[in-house]
Design an enzyme around this catalytic site. Structure first.
Site, PDB file in Angstrom:
ATOM      1  CB  VAL A  10       0.144 -51.037  70.060  1.00  0.00           C
ATOM      2  CG1 VAL A  10       0.847 -51.972  69.127  1.00  0.00           C
ATOM      3  CG2 VAL A  10       1.969 -50.513  71.511  1.00  0.00           C
ATOM      4  CB  SER A  11      -3.223 -47.080  71.397  1.00  0.00           C
ATOM      5  OG  SER A  11      -3.338 -46.646  69.490  1.00  0.00           O
ATOM      6  CB  THR A  12      -2.890 -49.087  75.724  1.00  0.00           C
ATOM      7  OG1 THR A  12      -2.933 -50.229  74.574  1.00  0.00           O
ATOM      8  CG2 THR A  12      -3.714 -48.226  75.289  1.00  0.00           C
TER       9      THR A  12
END
Length: 190
Positions: A10-12
């Site tokens: 996931v990006s964050t």
């Protein structure tokens, strides 16, 4: 024994891996490497560990193409490296597998489309931000210090006995933030 090893990203930290983890488990992955890192980041320790764990005959499985590569060229490079090691690649959402010639062709087409989609999203985001700025709206984080606080800080820093570090602590900000908001660089005392 050939393994199916999953990689989820996931990006964050705000996002969740549940959907990816469930899909990879359903796809028969015996081991899943997970991390929260921007797709643009070159520092992805879990991906590095995942690639070290892969052996000839294994398959690397991801939920979607954009979970693996930072860009089209990066994605193509990773898959090429896997192929050189005798490792197959599979993307569940796009139903791509590189174990066959047809799968390799489809991979390259979908990789290009994924890159195209990310670029469209980036362009729309920039256009939206520009439109908001044109209407007088500003994005980003709110300033840590208000106008009244900046005035108070300037007054405090006029006193040669008061240290910048003490003022920063008092207002709960760093010295850098004080310099940025107040624009004062106070000479250090010996």
């Amino acid at each position: 024994m050939n393994q199916r090893i999953g990689y989820a990203r996931v990006s964050t930290e705000d996002q969740h891996l549940h959907l990816q983890r469930d899909a990879l488990q359903q796809a028969g992955c015996s081991l899943i490497y997970e991390e929260a890192a921007s797709g643009k980041s070159t520092v992805r320790p879990e991906l590095k560990q995942c690639r070290k764990a892969l052996r000839s005959g294994d398959t690397l499985v991801v939920w979607r193409l954009d979970r693996l590569g930072r860009s089209l060229s990066d994605l193509v490079q990773i898959v090429a490296d896997l192929e050189r090691g005798g490792i197959s690649f599979e993307s569940l959402a796009e139903k791509i597998e590189t174990g066959s010639a047809a799968g390799k062709l489809v991979f390259h087409v979908f990789a290009a489309l994924a890159e195209f989609e990310r670029n469209l999203i980036r362009e729309r985001t920039r256009a939206g931000l520009a439109a908001a700025r044109a209407r007088g709206r500003r994005g980003g984080r709110k300033p840590k210090l208000g106008e009244a606080q900046v005035k108070e800080i300037r007054a405090l820093l006029r006193d040669p006995e008061i240290q910048v570090a003490d003022v920063a602590r008092r207002y709960g900000v760093s010295r850098t933030t004080l310099y940025k908001h107040v624009g004062v660089v106070k000479p250090r005392h010996p």
